[in-house]
Scaffold this active site. Structure first.
Site, PDB file in Angstrom:
ATOM      1  N   HIS A  77       0.820  -1.214   0.000  1.00 53.58           N
ATOM      2  CA  HIS A  77       0.000   0.000   0.000  1.00 53.58           C
ATOM      3  C   HIS A  77       0.853   1.264   0.000  1.00 53.58           C
ATOM      4  CE1 HIS A  77       0.290  -0.453   4.499  1.00 53.58           C
ATOM      5  NE2 HIS A  77       0.429   0.845   4.429  1.00 53.58           N
ATOM      6  N   ASP A  95       0.391  -7.597   1.221  1.00 51.78           N
ATOM      7  CA  ASP A  95       0.780  -6.206   1.472  1.00 51.78           C
ATOM      8  C   ASP A  95       2.299  -6.025   1.518  1.00 51.78           C
ATOM      9  OD1 ASP A  95       0.479  -3.545   1.783  1.00 51.78           O
ATOM     10  OD2 ASP A  95      -0.455  -3.598   3.750  1.00 51.78           O
ATOM     11  N   SER A 119       4.767   2.179   8.068  1.00 51.72           N
ATOM     12  CA  SER A 119       4.475   1.079   7.164  1.00 51.72           C
ATOM     13  C   SER A 119       5.699   0.690   6.368  1.00 51.72           C
ATOM     14  CB  SER A 119       3.427   1.486   6.157  1.00 51.72           C
ATOM     15  OG  SER A 119       2.212   1.536   6.762  1.00 51.72           O
TER      16      SER A 119
END
Length: 604
Positions: free
Chosen positions: A185, A216, A294
Protein backbone atom coordinates in the site's frame (compact mmCIF):
# COMPACT_ATOMS: atom_id res chain seq x y z
CA UNK A 1 -31.92 29.01 -5.45
CA UNK A 2 -30.70 26.40 -7.80
CA UNK A 3 -31.54 22.94 -6.62
CA UNK A 4 -28.22 21.17 -7.10
CA UNK A 5 -28.74 17.49 -7.71
CA UNK A 6 -26.71 15.37 -5.31
CA UNK A 7 -23.64 13.65 -6.64
CA UNK A 8 -24.91 10.35 -7.89
CA UNK A 9 -25.21 7.51 -5.50
CA UNK A 10 -23.74 9.26 -2.56
CA UNK A 11 -25.61 10.89 0.32
CA UNK A 12 -23.90 13.92 1.71
CA UNK A 13 -22.21 12.77 4.88
CA UNK A 14 -23.32 14.56 7.96
CA UNK A 15 -22.50 12.28 10.79
CA UNK A 16 -19.14 12.92 12.31
CA UNK A 17 -19.41 10.87 15.37
CA UNK A 18 -17.60 7.83 14.24
CA UNK A 19 -15.62 8.24 11.13
CA UNK A 20 -12.55 6.65 9.83
CA UNK A 21 -10.76 8.74 7.34
CA UNK A 22 -7.54 9.16 5.62
CA UNK A 23 -5.73 11.66 7.54
CA UNK A 24 -3.36 14.09 6.08
CA UNK A 25 -0.72 11.53 6.18
CA UNK A 26 -2.54 9.36 3.76
CA UNK A 27 -3.47 6.50 5.88
CA UNK A 28 -6.11 4.69 4.03
CA UNK A 29 -8.41 3.19 6.56
CA UNK A 30 -9.64 -0.09 5.53
CA UNK A 31 -12.72 -1.13 7.24
CA UNK A 32 -13.47 -4.74 7.32
CA UNK A 33 -10.68 -5.92 9.41
CA UNK A 34 -9.42 -5.11 12.74
CA UNK A 35 -9.46 -1.53 13.87
CA UNK A 36 -6.14 -0.01 13.15
CA UNK A 37 -4.43 3.17 14.11
CA UNK A 38 -4.94 5.76 11.57
CA UNK A 39 -2.00 7.85 10.79
CA UNK A 40 -2.66 11.35 11.67
CA UNK A 41 -0.19 14.07 12.23
CA UNK A 42 -2.59 16.08 14.30
CA UNK A 43 -2.94 15.97 17.99
CA UNK A 44 -6.40 14.52 18.25
CA UNK A 45 -6.07 10.80 18.03
CA UNK A 46 -8.15 9.07 15.47
CA UNK A 47 -9.90 6.38 17.31
CA UNK A 48 -11.55 3.72 15.34
CA UNK A 49 -14.59 1.89 16.27
CA UNK A 50 -14.39 -1.58 17.47
CA UNK A 51 -16.01 -3.26 14.62
CA UNK A 52 -14.84 -5.20 11.78
CA UNK A 53 -14.46 -2.12 9.89
CA UNK A 54 -11.77 -0.60 11.96
CA UNK A 55 -8.65 -1.73 10.38
CA UNK A 56 -6.75 0.95 8.68
CA UNK A 57 -3.72 0.87 6.56
CA UNK A 58 -1.16 3.04 7.97
CA UNK A 59 -0.17 4.86 4.99
CA UNK A 60 2.78 6.85 4.20
CA UNK A 61 2.02 10.34 5.17
CA UNK A 62 0.65 12.51 2.50
CA UNK A 63 2.42 15.69 2.03
CA UNK A 64 -0.03 18.33 2.92
CA UNK A 65 0.98 20.75 0.27
CA UNK A 66 -0.75 18.55 -2.19
CA UNK A 67 -4.16 19.39 -0.85
CA UNK A 68 -4.85 15.86 -1.68
CA UNK A 69 -7.24 14.79 0.88
CA UNK A 70 -9.93 13.82 -1.46
CA UNK A 71 -7.84 11.82 -3.76
CA UNK A 72 -5.94 9.84 -1.26
CA UNK A 73 -6.98 6.27 -1.40
CA UNK A 74 -9.09 5.15 1.44
CA UNK A 75 -8.70 1.48 1.31
CA UNK A 76 -11.83 0.83 3.21
CA UNK A 77 -13.96 -2.12 2.89
CA UNK A 78 -16.86 -2.77 5.21
CA UNK A 79 -18.03 -6.17 6.17
CA UNK A 80 -21.62 -7.13 6.76
CA UNK A 81 -23.16 -6.42 10.10
CA UNK A 82 -24.16 -3.52 12.16
CA UNK A 83 -22.30 -0.33 11.56
CA UNK A 84 -19.41 0.39 13.87
CA UNK A 85 -19.54 3.52 15.93
CA UNK A 86 -18.15 6.43 14.06
CA UNK A 87 -14.74 7.67 14.89
CA UNK A 88 -13.43 11.13 14.42
CA UNK A 89 -10.38 11.35 12.32
CA UNK A 90 -8.28 14.33 11.99
CA UNK A 91 -8.98 14.47 8.38
CA UNK A 92 -11.17 17.12 7.04
CA UNK A 93 -14.25 15.24 6.02
CA UNK A 94 -16.04 12.89 8.40
CA UNK A 95 -16.66 9.51 6.96
CA UNK A 96 -17.92 6.30 8.44
CA UNK A 97 -15.95 3.21 7.89
CA UNK A 98 -17.74 -0.02 8.20
CA UNK A 99 -17.12 -3.62 7.53
CA UNK A 100 -18.90 -6.39 9.26
CA UNK A 101 -16.66 -9.33 9.05
CA UNK A 102 -14.43 -8.89 11.96
CA UNK A 103 -15.07 -7.14 15.18
CA UNK A 104 -12.25 -4.69 14.84
CA UNK A 105 -10.72 -2.46 12.29
CA UNK A 106 -7.10 -2.51 11.18
CA UNK A 107 -5.14 0.36 9.99
CA UNK A 108 -2.31 -0.18 7.59
CA UNK A 109 0.63 1.83 8.63
CA UNK A 110 2.19 2.87 5.48
CA UNK A 111 4.82 4.96 6.71
CA UNK A 112 5.72 4.23 10.12
CA UNK A 113 6.65 0.92 11.54
CA UNK A 114 10.20 0.29 12.43
CA UNK A 115 12.12 -2.06 14.60
CA UNK A 116 12.56 -0.45 17.94
CA UNK A 117 12.45 -3.29 20.32
CA UNK A 118 15.95 -4.38 19.66
CA UNK A 119 17.42 -1.09 20.70
CA UNK A 120 15.60 -0.96 23.92
CA UNK A 121 16.10 -4.54 24.70
CA UNK A 122 19.80 -4.32 24.06
CA UNK A 123 20.18 -1.54 26.58
CA UNK A 124 18.45 -3.61 29.19
CA UNK A 125 20.84 -6.50 28.92
CA UNK A 126 23.35 -6.60 31.70
CA UNK A 127 26.97 -5.55 31.50
CA UNK A 128 29.13 -6.43 28.53
CA UNK A 129 26.23 -8.03 26.70
CA UNK A 130 24.49 -4.74 26.18
CA UNK A 131 27.40 -3.40 24.20
CA UNK A 132 27.41 -6.44 21.97
CA UNK A 133 23.66 -6.26 21.50
CA UNK A 134 23.80 -2.59 20.66
CA UNK A 135 26.55 -3.24 18.18
CA UNK A 136 24.40 -5.88 16.54
CA UNK A 137 21.41 -3.59 16.23
CA UNK A 138 23.07 -0.54 14.76
CA UNK A 139 24.00 -2.05 11.38
CA UNK A 140 20.44 -3.34 11.05
CA UNK A 141 19.10 0.18 11.47
CA UNK A 142 21.29 1.42 8.65
CA UNK A 143 19.41 -0.93 6.32
CA UNK A 144 16.13 0.94 6.97
CA UNK A 145 15.31 3.44 4.21
CA UNK A 146 12.65 6.10 3.76
CA UNK A 147 10.37 5.48 0.78
CA UNK A 148 8.95 8.47 -1.12
CA UNK A 149 6.19 7.62 -3.56
CA UNK A 150 4.07 9.65 -5.95
CA UNK A 151 0.72 7.92 -6.53
CA UNK A 152 -1.70 8.47 -9.40
CA UNK A 153 -4.87 6.55 -8.78
CA UNK A 154 -7.32 5.67 -11.52
CA UNK A 155 -10.64 7.47 -11.35
CA UNK A 156 -13.03 4.53 -11.41
CA UNK A 157 -16.09 6.74 -11.81
CA UNK A 158 -14.57 8.47 -14.87
CA UNK A 159 -12.51 5.50 -16.09
CA UNK A 160 -10.84 7.31 -19.02
CA UNK A 161 -8.81 9.50 -16.66
CA UNK A 162 -6.82 9.43 -13.42
CA UNK A 163 -7.12 11.40 -10.20
CA UNK A 164 -4.77 14.15 -9.15
CA UNK A 165 -1.42 12.76 -8.04
CA UNK A 166 -0.43 12.83 -4.39
CA UNK A 167 2.77 11.93 -2.59
CA UNK A 168 3.42 9.88 0.50
CA UNK A 169 6.33 8.71 2.59
CA UNK A 170 6.80 5.39 4.33
CA UNK A 171 9.58 3.00 5.34
CA UNK A 172 11.40 0.07 3.80
CA UNK A 173 14.51 -2.03 4.38
CA UNK A 174 17.30 -3.64 2.39
CA UNK A 175 17.43 -7.43 1.99
CA UNK A 176 19.94 -9.65 0.21
CA UNK A 177 20.27 -9.59 -3.59
CA UNK A 178 20.17 -5.79 -3.95
CA UNK A 179 16.48 -5.65 -3.09
CA UNK A 180 14.32 -3.56 -0.78
CA UNK A 181 11.03 -4.58 0.86
CA UNK A 182 8.22 -2.19 1.76
CA UNK A 183 4.41 -2.39 1.95
CA UNK A 184 2.28 -2.82 -1.15
CA UNK A 185 0.00 0.00 0.00
CA UNK A 186 3.04 2.29 0.22
CA UNK A 187 3.61 2.06 -3.55
CA UNK A 188 0.20 1.23 -4.98
CA UNK A 189 -0.67 3.11 -8.19
CA UNK A 190 2.87 4.48 -8.10
CA UNK A 191 4.25 6.68 -10.84
CA UNK A 192 7.61 7.24 -9.16
CA UNK A 193 9.32 5.71 -6.12
CA UNK A 194 12.45 7.18 -4.51
CA UNK A 195 14.48 5.92 -1.56
CA UNK A 196 16.65 7.77 0.92
CA UNK A 197 19.17 6.03 3.18
CA UNK A 198 19.68 7.01 6.79
CA UNK A 199 22.24 9.79 7.03
CA UNK A 200 22.21 10.43 3.28
CA UNK A 201 21.04 13.55 1.50
CA UNK A 202 20.33 11.84 -1.85
CA UNK A 203 17.07 10.30 -3.02
CA UNK A 204 17.62 7.37 -5.39
CA UNK A 205 15.01 6.39 -7.97
CA UNK A 206 13.77 2.83 -7.36
CA UNK A 207 12.28 0.23 -9.71
CA UNK A 208 9.29 -1.78 -8.49
CA UNK A 209 9.95 -5.50 -9.07
CA UNK A 210 6.79 -7.01 -7.61
CA UNK A 211 3.73 -5.95 -5.65
CA UNK A 212 1.99 -8.58 -3.50
CA UNK A 213 -1.39 -7.05 -2.80
CA UNK A 214 -2.74 -9.92 -0.69
CA UNK A 215 0.21 -9.98 1.71
CA UNK A 216 0.78 -6.21 1.47
CA UNK A 217 4.48 -6.52 0.53
CA UNK A 218 6.30 -4.90 -2.39
CA UNK A 219 9.85 -5.53 -3.63
CA UNK A 220 11.99 -2.73 -5.09
CA UNK A 221 15.50 -2.39 -6.40
CA UNK A 222 17.81 0.53 -7.21
CA UNK A 223 20.01 0.63 -10.33
CA UNK A 224 22.51 3.15 -8.96
CA UNK A 225 25.54 1.33 -7.48
CA UNK A 226 26.22 4.26 -5.16
CA UNK A 227 23.06 3.42 -3.19
CA UNK A 228 24.40 -0.01 -2.24
CA UNK A 229 27.73 1.21 -0.85
CA UNK A 230 28.06 0.49 2.86
CA UNK A 231 24.61 -1.09 3.18
CA UNK A 232 24.41 -4.47 4.88
CA UNK A 233 21.16 -6.36 4.24
CA UNK A 234 18.79 -7.36 7.02
CA UNK A 235 18.84 -11.02 8.12
CA UNK A 236 15.52 -12.73 8.81
CA UNK A 237 14.84 -14.45 12.14
CA UNK A 238 12.36 -17.16 13.10
CA UNK A 239 8.75 -16.63 14.10
CA UNK A 240 9.00 -15.12 17.60
CA UNK A 241 7.29 -16.50 20.70
CA UNK A 242 4.79 -14.54 22.75
CA UNK A 243 6.37 -11.88 24.96
CA UNK A 244 9.54 -11.72 22.84
CA UNK A 245 10.81 -8.16 22.59
CA UNK A 246 10.45 -6.47 19.20
CA UNK A 247 11.74 -3.13 18.00
CA UNK A 248 10.05 -1.35 15.12
CA UNK A 249 12.22 1.00 13.09
CA UNK A 250 10.91 3.40 10.48
CA UNK A 251 10.12 6.95 9.48
CA UNK A 252 6.70 7.73 11.00
CA UNK A 253 5.02 11.10 11.19
CA UNK A 254 6.19 13.42 13.92
CA UNK A 255 9.65 14.09 12.50
CA UNK A 256 11.96 13.46 9.59
CA UNK A 257 14.63 11.25 11.11
CA UNK A 258 14.55 7.54 11.86
CA UNK A 259 12.33 6.46 14.75
CA UNK A 260 12.54 3.42 16.98
CA UNK A 261 9.67 2.07 19.08
CA UNK A 262 9.68 -1.11 21.07
CA UNK A 263 7.29 -3.60 22.57
CA UNK A 264 6.59 -7.28 22.85
CA UNK A 265 4.76 -9.84 20.72
CA UNK A 266 1.19 -9.83 22.09
CA UNK A 267 -0.36 -12.59 19.97
CA UNK A 268 0.10 -14.62 16.82
CA UNK A 269 -2.90 -15.62 14.72
CA UNK A 270 -4.61 -15.42 11.34
CA UNK A 271 -5.29 -11.72 10.78
CA UNK A 272 -7.38 -9.78 8.36
CA UNK A 273 -5.02 -7.92 6.01
CA UNK A 274 -6.88 -4.74 5.28
CA UNK A 275 -5.15 -3.76 2.06
CA UNK A 276 -5.45 -7.14 0.38
CA UNK A 277 -8.77 -8.08 2.04
CA UNK A 278 -7.30 -11.50 2.75
CA UNK A 279 -6.54 -13.46 5.90
CA UNK A 280 -2.97 -14.55 6.60
CA UNK A 281 -0.72 -15.17 9.59
CA UNK A 282 0.13 -11.98 11.48
CA UNK A 283 1.81 -10.78 14.67
CA UNK A 284 0.22 -8.32 17.06
CA UNK A 285 2.67 -6.14 18.96
CA UNK A 286 2.26 -3.34 21.47
CA UNK A 287 4.95 -1.07 20.01
CA UNK A 288 3.55 2.13 18.53
CA UNK A 289 2.98 1.86 14.78
CA UNK A 290 2.05 5.17 13.23
CA UNK A 291 1.47 6.52 9.79
CA UNK A 292 4.78 6.34 7.95
CA UNK A 293 5.95 3.27 9.86
CA UNK A 294 4.47 1.08 7.16
CA UNK A 295 7.07 -1.09 5.48
CA UNK A 296 9.61 -0.71 8.29
CA UNK A 297 11.14 -3.84 9.82
CA UNK A 298 10.46 -5.24 13.28
CA UNK A 299 13.67 -6.60 14.83
CA UNK A 300 14.14 -9.12 17.62
CA UNK A 301 16.79 -8.83 20.34
CA UNK A 302 19.44 -10.37 18.08
CA UNK A 303 18.87 -7.65 15.47
CA UNK A 304 17.20 -10.08 13.02
CA UNK A 305 14.05 -9.00 11.20
CA UNK A 306 10.94 -10.85 12.39
CA UNK A 307 8.36 -8.87 10.44
CA UNK A 308 7.22 -5.79 8.54
CA UNK A 309 4.98 -3.23 10.27
CA UNK A 310 1.89 -2.65 8.18
CA UNK A 311 -1.32 -1.80 10.02
CA UNK A 312 -2.68 -0.91 13.41
CA UNK A 313 -5.94 -0.97 15.27
CA UNK A 314 -7.52 2.29 16.29
CA UNK A 315 -10.47 2.25 18.60
CA UNK A 316 -11.56 4.07 21.72
CA UNK A 317 -11.28 0.90 23.82
CA UNK A 318 -7.94 -0.14 22.34
CA UNK A 319 -4.41 0.95 23.03
CA UNK A 320 -1.14 -0.07 21.44
CA UNK A 321 -2.27 -2.67 18.96
CA UNK A 322 0.04 -2.77 15.96
CA UNK A 323 0.28 -5.50 13.36
CA UNK A 324 3.35 -6.98 11.74
CA UNK A 325 3.67 -9.27 8.71
CA UNK A 326 5.67 -12.25 10.05
CA UNK A 327 8.66 -13.94 8.39
CA UNK A 328 6.77 -16.99 7.02
CA UNK A 329 4.61 -14.65 4.91
CA UNK A 330 7.60 -12.50 3.88
CA UNK A 331 9.68 -15.53 2.86
CA UNK A 332 6.70 -16.94 0.94
CA UNK A 333 6.51 -13.68 -1.03
CA UNK A 334 10.27 -13.67 -1.74
CA UNK A 335 10.44 -17.36 -2.75
CA UNK A 336 7.34 -16.98 -4.93
CA UNK A 337 9.03 -14.10 -6.76
CA UNK A 338 12.32 -15.97 -7.14
CA UNK A 339 10.64 -19.15 -8.35
CA UNK A 340 8.20 -17.60 -10.83
CA UNK A 341 9.89 -14.31 -11.75
CA UNK A 342 6.72 -12.56 -10.59
CA UNK A 343 4.32 -12.54 -7.67
CA UNK A 344 1.65 -15.24 -8.13
CA UNK A 345 -0.17 -14.94 -4.81
CA UNK A 346 -1.25 -17.19 -1.98
CA UNK A 347 -3.33 -20.25 -2.83
CA UNK A 348 -6.74 -20.71 -1.29
CA UNK A 349 -9.10 -23.63 -0.96
CA UNK A 350 -12.06 -22.51 -3.08
CA UNK A 351 -14.71 -23.69 -0.64
CA UNK A 352 -16.97 -22.17 1.98
CA UNK A 353 -17.24 -24.36 5.06
CA UNK A 354 -19.32 -24.72 8.18
CA UNK A 355 -18.22 -25.68 11.70
CA UNK A 356 -19.30 -29.12 12.92
CA UNK A 357 -19.60 -28.31 16.61
CA UNK A 358 -23.15 -29.62 17.02
CA UNK A 359 -23.18 -33.32 17.99
CA UNK A 360 -26.49 -34.01 16.18
CA UNK A 361 -25.10 -32.51 12.99
CA UNK A 362 -22.04 -34.77 13.22
CA UNK A 363 -24.22 -37.81 13.88
CA UNK A 364 -26.46 -37.10 10.88
CA UNK A 365 -23.38 -36.85 8.64
CA UNK A 366 -22.21 -40.29 9.74
CA UNK A 367 -19.15 -39.11 11.67
CA UNK A 368 -17.78 -41.45 14.30
CA UNK A 369 -17.16 -40.05 17.80
CA UNK A 370 -13.41 -39.79 17.15
CA UNK A 371 -13.78 -38.04 13.76
CA UNK A 372 -13.53 -34.28 13.49
CA UNK A 373 -13.75 -31.91 10.55
CA UNK A 374 -15.68 -29.14 8.80
CA UNK A 375 -18.55 -29.44 6.32
CA UNK A 376 -18.27 -27.95 2.83
CA UNK A 377 -21.15 -25.56 2.14
CA UNK A 378 -20.30 -24.29 -1.35
CA UNK A 379 -17.49 -24.79 -3.83
CA UNK A 380 -16.22 -22.14 -6.23
CA UNK A 381 -17.07 -23.58 -9.70
CA UNK A 382 -13.91 -22.03 -11.19
CA UNK A 383 -11.61 -23.62 -8.60
CA UNK A 384 -9.71 -26.78 -9.59
CA UNK A 385 -11.11 -28.68 -6.60
CA UNK A 386 -14.71 -28.27 -7.84
CA UNK A 387 -14.26 -31.44 -9.95
CA UNK A 388 -13.39 -33.55 -6.92
CA UNK A 389 -15.10 -32.16 -3.83
CA UNK A 390 -18.86 -31.93 -3.36
CA UNK A 391 -21.08 -29.89 -1.05
CA UNK A 392 -21.67 -31.66 2.30
CA UNK A 393 -18.31 -33.43 2.13
CA UNK A 394 -16.59 -33.30 5.53
CA UNK A 395 -12.94 -32.20 5.30
CA UNK A 396 -11.13 -34.34 7.88
CA UNK A 397 -7.52 -33.39 7.21
CA UNK A 398 -5.32 -31.22 5.00
CA UNK A 399 -1.87 -32.55 4.11
CA UNK A 400 -2.08 -35.08 6.92
CA UNK A 401 -2.99 -32.52 9.61
CA UNK A 402 -6.33 -33.26 11.29
CA UNK A 403 -8.82 -30.38 11.26
CA UNK A 404 -10.95 -29.84 14.38
CA UNK A 405 -14.71 -29.25 14.34
CA UNK A 406 -14.15 -25.50 14.62
CA UNK A 407 -11.76 -25.43 11.63
CA UNK A 408 -8.52 -25.08 13.61
CA UNK A 409 -5.31 -27.13 13.54
CA UNK A 410 -2.50 -27.44 16.11
CA UNK A 411 0.12 -24.68 15.90
CA UNK A 412 3.53 -24.70 17.65
CA UNK A 413 3.27 -25.88 21.26
CA UNK A 414 -0.21 -25.96 22.68
CA UNK A 415 -1.66 -23.27 20.41
CA UNK A 416 -4.28 -23.59 17.66
CA UNK A 417 -4.74 -21.67 14.41
CA UNK A 418 -7.22 -21.65 11.53
CA UNK A 419 -6.49 -24.35 8.93
CA UNK A 420 -6.27 -21.69 6.18
CA UNK A 421 -2.74 -21.21 7.58
CA UNK A 422 -1.78 -24.62 6.13
CA UNK A 423 -3.19 -23.66 2.73
CA UNK A 424 -1.52 -20.25 2.59
CA UNK A 425 1.90 -21.78 3.33
CA UNK A 426 1.76 -23.54 -0.04
CA UNK A 427 2.40 -21.99 -3.46
CA UNK A 428 0.07 -21.55 -6.41
CA UNK A 429 0.12 -24.74 -8.47
CA UNK A 430 1.22 -26.97 -5.56
CA UNK A 431 -0.85 -30.03 -4.79
CA UNK A 432 -2.20 -31.02 -1.39
CA UNK A 433 -3.61 -34.24 0.06
CA UNK A 434 -7.13 -33.83 1.39
CA UNK A 435 -9.10 -36.46 3.27
CA UNK A 436 -12.90 -36.13 3.19
CA UNK A 437 -15.83 -38.07 4.58
CA UNK A 438 -18.59 -38.63 1.99
CA UNK A 439 -21.61 -40.82 2.76
CA UNK A 440 -19.77 -42.16 5.82
CA UNK A 441 -16.80 -43.24 3.68
CA UNK A 442 -13.34 -41.72 3.91
CA UNK A 443 -11.92 -40.65 0.52
CA UNK A 444 -8.48 -39.17 -0.21
CA UNK A 445 -7.91 -36.61 -2.95
CA UNK A 446 -4.86 -34.89 -4.35
CA UNK A 447 -5.90 -31.34 -5.09
CA UNK A 448 -4.06 -28.73 -7.10
CA UNK A 449 -4.16 -25.37 -5.35
CA UNK A 450 -4.88 -22.11 -7.14
CA UNK A 451 -5.27 -18.53 -6.05
CA UNK A 452 -8.80 -17.30 -5.60
CA UNK A 453 -10.65 -15.15 -8.10
CA UNK A 454 -13.59 -13.13 -6.85
CA UNK A 455 -16.56 -12.19 -8.98
CA UNK A 456 -16.17 -8.60 -7.75
CA UNK A 457 -12.39 -8.20 -7.34
CA UNK A 458 -11.01 -6.45 -4.27
CA UNK A 459 -8.19 -4.95 -6.37
CA UNK A 460 -7.52 -4.10 -9.96
CA UNK A 461 -3.87 -5.16 -9.62
CA UNK A 462 -2.71 -1.70 -10.69
CA UNK A 463 -4.41 -1.94 -14.11
CA UNK A 464 -6.59 0.95 -15.26
CA UNK A 465 -10.34 0.25 -15.25
CA UNK A 466 -12.04 -1.04 -18.42
CA UNK A 467 -14.89 0.92 -19.98
CA UNK A 468 -16.98 1.02 -23.16
CA UNK A 469 -19.12 3.93 -24.35
CA UNK A 470 -21.96 3.80 -26.89
CA UNK A 471 -24.48 6.63 -27.37
CA UNK A 472 -23.51 8.15 -24.01
CA UNK A 473 -23.97 4.92 -22.03
CA UNK A 474 -20.81 4.29 -20.03
CA UNK A 475 -20.40 0.55 -19.40
CA UNK A 476 -17.80 -0.61 -16.90
CA UNK A 477 -17.06 -3.55 -14.61
CA UNK A 478 -17.74 -3.65 -10.88
CA UNK A 479 -14.84 -3.94 -8.44
CA UNK A 480 -14.39 -2.85 -4.83
CA UNK A 481 -12.41 0.27 -5.85
CA UNK A 482 -15.27 1.14 -8.22
CA UNK A 483 -17.87 0.81 -5.44
CA UNK A 484 -15.68 2.88 -3.13
CA UNK A 485 -15.31 5.55 -5.79
CA UNK A 486 -19.07 5.68 -6.40
CA UNK A 487 -20.39 5.40 -2.85
CA UNK A 488 -17.55 6.42 -0.56
CA UNK A 489 -16.22 4.55 2.44
CA UNK A 490 -19.65 3.39 3.42
CA UNK A 491 -20.24 1.66 0.14
CA UNK A 492 -21.31 -1.44 2.03
CA UNK A 493 -24.42 0.49 3.11
CA UNK A 494 -24.88 2.85 0.21
CA UNK A 495 -24.36 0.63 -2.85
CA UNK A 496 -27.32 -1.14 -4.49
CA UNK A 497 -28.37 -4.27 -2.61
CA UNK A 498 -28.05 -6.50 -5.69
CA UNK A 499 -24.40 -5.51 -6.17
CA UNK A 500 -23.62 -5.95 -2.46
CA UNK A 501 -25.19 -9.41 -2.49
CA UNK A 502 -22.95 -10.38 -5.40
CA UNK A 503 -19.92 -8.87 -3.65
CA UNK A 504 -20.46 -10.85 -0.46
CA UNK A 505 -21.98 -14.13 -1.62
CA UNK A 506 -21.82 -14.74 -5.36
CA UNK A 507 -19.19 -17.02 -6.89
CA UNK A 508 -17.99 -16.68 -10.50
CA UNK A 509 -19.46 -19.28 -12.87
CA UNK A 510 -16.60 -19.00 -15.37
CA UNK A 511 -13.02 -17.69 -15.10
CA UNK A 512 -13.70 -14.61 -17.26
CA UNK A 513 -17.08 -13.62 -15.81
CA UNK A 514 -17.50 -9.96 -14.84
CA UNK A 515 -20.38 -7.88 -13.51
CA UNK A 516 -21.03 -5.25 -16.21
CA UNK A 517 -23.03 -2.15 -15.25
CA UNK A 518 -24.24 1.05 -16.85
CA UNK A 519 -22.09 3.36 -14.75
CA UNK A 520 -23.78 6.53 -15.94
CA UNK A 521 -25.45 8.02 -19.00
CA UNK A 522 -23.72 11.03 -20.54
CA UNK A 523 -26.82 12.98 -21.51
CA UNK A 524 -27.43 13.69 -25.20
CA UNK A 525 -30.43 13.85 -27.53
CA UNK A 526 -30.02 10.20 -28.49
CA UNK A 527 -30.56 8.91 -24.94
CA UNK A 528 -33.49 11.05 -23.78
CA UNK A 529 -35.46 9.31 -21.04
CA UNK A 530 -32.57 7.08 -19.97
CA UNK A 531 -30.72 9.75 -17.97
CA UNK A 532 -31.46 8.28 -14.54
CA UNK A 533 -29.90 4.86 -15.13
CA UNK A 534 -26.98 4.55 -12.70
CA UNK A 535 -24.99 1.45 -11.65
CA UNK A 536 -27.52 -1.01 -13.02
CA UNK A 537 -26.25 -4.41 -14.15
CA UNK A 538 -26.48 -5.37 -17.83
CA UNK A 539 -27.74 -8.95 -18.10
CA UNK A 540 -28.22 -9.43 -21.84
CA UNK A 541 -27.76 -7.72 -25.21
CA UNK A 542 -30.22 -8.48 -28.06
CA UNK A 543 -31.20 -11.65 -26.22
CA UNK A 544 -27.67 -12.95 -25.61
CA UNK A 545 -26.28 -13.06 -22.06
CA UNK A 546 -23.42 -10.65 -21.26
CA UNK A 547 -20.47 -12.58 -19.77
CA UNK A 548 -18.01 -9.70 -19.48
CA UNK A 549 -17.29 -6.22 -20.81
CA UNK A 550 -15.22 -7.39 -23.77
CA UNK A 551 -18.02 -9.74 -24.79
CA UNK A 552 -20.57 -6.87 -24.64
CA UNK A 553 -18.33 -4.45 -26.56
CA UNK A 554 -17.68 -6.93 -29.38
CA UNK A 555 -21.41 -7.78 -29.66
CA UNK A 556 -22.38 -4.10 -29.90
CA UNK A 557 -19.57 -3.24 -32.33
CA UNK A 558 -20.48 -6.08 -34.69
CA UNK A 559 -24.27 -5.62 -34.41
CA UNK A 560 -26.11 -4.98 -37.68
CA UNK A 561 -29.68 -5.30 -36.39
CA UNK A 562 -31.99 -2.31 -36.54
CA UNK A 563 -32.03 -1.87 -32.75
CA UNK A 564 -29.62 -2.29 -29.86
CA UNK A 565 -31.50 -3.74 -26.88
CA UNK A 566 -29.86 -3.95 -23.46
CA UNK A 567 -31.64 -5.99 -20.79
CA UNK A 568 -30.84 -4.55 -17.37
CA UNK A 569 -31.43 -5.74 -13.81
CA UNK A 570 -35.04 -5.46 -12.54
CA UNK A 571 -36.43 -6.23 -16.03
CA UNK A 572 -35.60 -2.73 -17.32
CA UNK A 573 -34.70 -2.46 -21.01
CA UNK A 574 -32.82 0.14 -23.05
CA UNK A 575 -33.49 0.25 -26.80
CA UNK A 576 -31.59 2.44 -29.27
CA UNK A 577 -31.49 2.58 -33.06
CA UNK A 578 -28.20 1.00 -34.07
CA UNK A 579 -27.21 3.50 -36.76
CA UNK A 580 -28.16 6.57 -34.75
CA UNK A 581 -26.46 5.27 -31.60
CA UNK A 582 -23.16 4.57 -33.32
CA UNK A 583 -23.26 7.92 -35.15
CA UNK A 584 -23.98 9.90 -31.96
CA UNK A 585 -21.11 8.37 -29.97
CA UNK A 586 -18.31 10.49 -31.48
CA UNK A 587 -19.98 13.82 -30.67
CA UNK A 588 -20.62 12.74 -27.10
CA UNK A 589 -16.96 11.75 -26.67
CA UNK A 590 -15.86 15.13 -28.04
CA UNK A 591 -18.22 17.04 -25.74
CA UNK A 592 -16.85 15.27 -22.67
CA UNK A 593 -13.20 15.32 -23.80
CA UNK A 594 -13.03 11.53 -23.76
CA UNK A 595 -10.16 10.25 -25.95
CA UNK A 596 -11.61 6.89 -26.91
CA UNK A 597 -14.92 5.02 -26.87
CA UNK A 598 -13.27 2.05 -25.17
CA UNK A 599 -10.32 1.34 -22.89
CA UNK A 600 -7.12 -0.05 -24.42
CA UNK A 601 -7.65 -3.56 -23.05
CA UNK A 602 -10.86 -3.92 -25.13
CA UNK A 603 -9.24 -2.85 -28.40
CA UNK A 604 -7.16 -6.00 -28.80
Amino acid sequence: MVDHKRKRGRKPKISVSETLELDQNHTPTIPGSVPGPSSSPTANSDDVVFSVSNVELIDPHHHHHHHNHSQSSNHERRRRGRPPKKTKLPSSEPSKAIRAASPTRLLLDKANNGPTASLISSSMVAGGESVAAAARVVPAMDAVVKVFCVHTEPNFSLPWQRKRQYSSSSSGFVISGRRILTNAHSVEHYTQVKLKKRGSDTKYVATVLAIGTECDIAMLTVEDDEFWEGVSPVEFGDLPALQDAVTVVGYPIGGDTISVTSGVVSRIEILSYVHGSTELLGLQIDAAINSGNSGGPAFNEKGNCVGIAFQSLKHEDVENIGYVIPTPVILHFIKDYEKNGAYTGFPILGVEWQKMENPDLRLSMGMKPDQKGVRIRRIDPTAPESDLLKPSDIILSFDGVDIANDGTVPFRHGERIGFSYLVSQKYTGDSAAIKVLRNSETIKFNIKLASHRRLIPAHNKGKPPSYYIIAGFVFTTVSVPYLRSEYGKDYEYEAPVKLLDKLLHEMPKSPDEQIVVVSQVLVADINIGYEDIVNTQVLAFNGKPVKNLKNLASMVESCNDEFLQFDLEYQQIVVLQTKGAKAATLDILTTHCIPSAMSDDLKI
